[in-house]
Design an enzyme around this catalytic site. Structure first.
Site, short mmCIF file in Angstrom:
data_model
loop_
_atom_site.label_atom_id
_atom_site.label_comp_id
_atom_site.label_asym_id
_atom_site.label_seq_id
_atom_site.Cartn_x
_atom_site.Cartn_y
_atom_site.Cartn_z
N HIS A 25 0.97 -1.22 0.09
CA HIS A 25 0.27 -0.16 0.29
C HIS A 25 0.72 1.27 -0.10
O HIS A 25 0.13 2.21 -0.98
CB HIS A 25 -1.30 -0.45 1.21
CG HIS A 25 -1.70 1.36 1.86
ND1 HIS A 25 -3.54 0.90 1.14
CD2 HIS A 25 -1.59 2.38 1.29
CE1 HIS A 25 -4.00 2.20 0.80
NE2 HIS A 25 -2.58 3.21 1.79
N GLU A 26 1.78 1.41 0.86
CA GLU A 26 2.66 2.75 1.13
C GLU A 26 3.66 2.83 -0.06
O GLU A 26 4.55 3.73 -0.53
CB GLU A 26 3.30 2.44 2.38
CG GLU A 26 2.37 2.06 3.36
CD GLU A 26 1.40 3.64 4.05
OE1 GLU A 26 1.47 4.92 2.87
OE2 GLU A 26 0.27 3.14 4.52
N HIS B 88 2.36 4.86 -2.97
CA HIS B 88 2.22 5.89 -2.60
C HIS B 88 3.35 6.69 -3.54
O HIS B 88 3.86 7.54 -3.64
CB HIS B 88 1.98 6.72 -1.46
CG HIS B 88 -0.03 6.80 -0.48
ND1 HIS B 88 -0.68 6.22 -1.57
CD2 HIS B 88 -0.19 6.11 0.52
CE1 HIS B 88 -1.71 5.95 -0.93
NE2 HIS B 88 -1.84 5.70 0.10
#
Lengths: 241, 106
Positions: free
Chosen positions: A120-121, A124
């Site tokens: 997920h990170e 980003h």
């Protein structure tokens, strides 16, 4: 224009204060703030062990790392990851001001969870690397990256939703992505749910269908491996179509 | 598209076979329905696999054309939505810089 710049700077500082409440170990200018003594007695070693296994073996993460290296943002474990204690039940975050991924060692439960949080990170971080993302000044940009992260990390897999007691099948994935994107925005921005929802609605069509670097929604490790194979094959692919 | 002299299928034929097999699996039916609310369409992968094998065996120009057309359509499908943000020409300048705290320590 000085007034506009001043207002923008004020808004940026306010958003960073909200983020600091969630990640108390981050000072306003970044840095993990974790001393030697605290790391010996904290969950840091467990977090580091789980992180290392993720970076070395998880196919989602290996593709993202490859894609970022290709874009000029090679990831260094010591520089770009930080295990910290966080407030609330947030699992992690991406700090664009320091180019660092924060892993909430007090909230990451097991290897599968670490795999998902890192994926997920890294979505980003990948967005930060390849695009001009106005993290603090344009909620639509934040919304877009959150839609992509929820869509591509496995956050919204059928199994994970069932564990959350969210039962739905037909097109439920999209509902989950919308809802989790809104929750993620609200966790780090001092805005109303309506504003967050509006931003997600505006960008959803574009950002849900932007599946880089996977080129597909990776429903499990098989899909992620196929996506990585395609990424490694991209030179041959684009020179022969 | 490269000239026939240097051209080869965009993917190895086993990749087309693997995608076709995955597409037709029960697991993929479930995943696709969960995301899109309908059954997946797998026929194009079968056609591409056939074209790939035909090119491997007979260097068929029609097979080459068919494969290129199919893959271009796939690429076009991924590019039909305008991006929310502007893409960078180069990575962020501070990506590799030491953390501000490390800078003060040095």
């Amino acid at each position: 224009m000085a007034g506009a710049a001043g207002a923008q700077q004020q808004q940026q500082q306010q958003q960073q204060r909200v983020a600091c409440q969630v990640f108390p170990e981050r000072r306003a200018q970044g840095g993990s703030g974790q001393g030697l003594l605290s790391s010996v007695f904290s969950n840091d070693q467990g977090c580091q062990r789980l992180l290392l296994k993720t970076l070395e073996t998880n196919p989602y993460v290996k593709l993202l790392l490859d894609a970022m290296k290709h874009s000029g943002c090679a990831v260094n474990k010591e520089r770009h990851f930080s295990c910290e204690d966080c407030n609330g039940n947030v699992s992690g975050g991406f700090d664009a001001s320091t180019s660092q991924i924060v892993l909430c060692q007090n909230n990451i439960r097991n290897q599968a969870h670490m795999n998902r949080v890192v994926t997920h990170e890294l979505v980003h971080a990948f967005d930060h690397c390849r695009a001009h993302v106005n993290w603090f000044t344009d909620v639509r940009h934040l919304a877009c990256s959150e839609v992509r992260a929820a869509n591509l990390s496995g956050d919204c897999s059928l199994v994970n939703e069932i564990f959350r007691l969210h039962f739905g099948l037909k097109r439920h994935h999209q509902t989950c992505v919308r809802d989790r994107a809104i929750l993620s925005i609200l966790a780090v921005r001092n805005i109303s749910k309506e504003v967050a929802q509006k931003a997600v609605d505006e960008v959803f069509e574009s950002c849900f269908n932007d599946q880089e670097p996977f080129g597909r929604i990776p429903h499990n490790k098989t899909y992620a491996r196929y996506a990585h194979r395609d990424f490694q094959n991209r030179d041959r692919y684009y020179s022969n179509i | 598209m490269a000239d026939a002299g240097g051209w080869r299928p965009p993917r190895p034929c086993e990749a087309y076979r693997a995608e076709w097999t995955l597409c037709r699996s029960a697991g993929h039916l479930l995943h696709h329905y969960y995301v899109h609310g309908e059954r997946p369409a797998c026929e194009q992968w079968r056609r591409d696999l056939a074209s790939c094998r035909e090119w491997e065996e007979r260097r068929s120009a029609e097979a080459q054309r068919s494969l290129c057309e199919s893959e271009r359509a796939r690429v076009q499908a991924t590019r039909k939505h305008a991006l929310v943000w502007t893409l960078r020409q180069s990575p962020p300048a501070d990506w590799h810089l030491p953390l501000p705290q490390e800078e003060k320590d040095q």
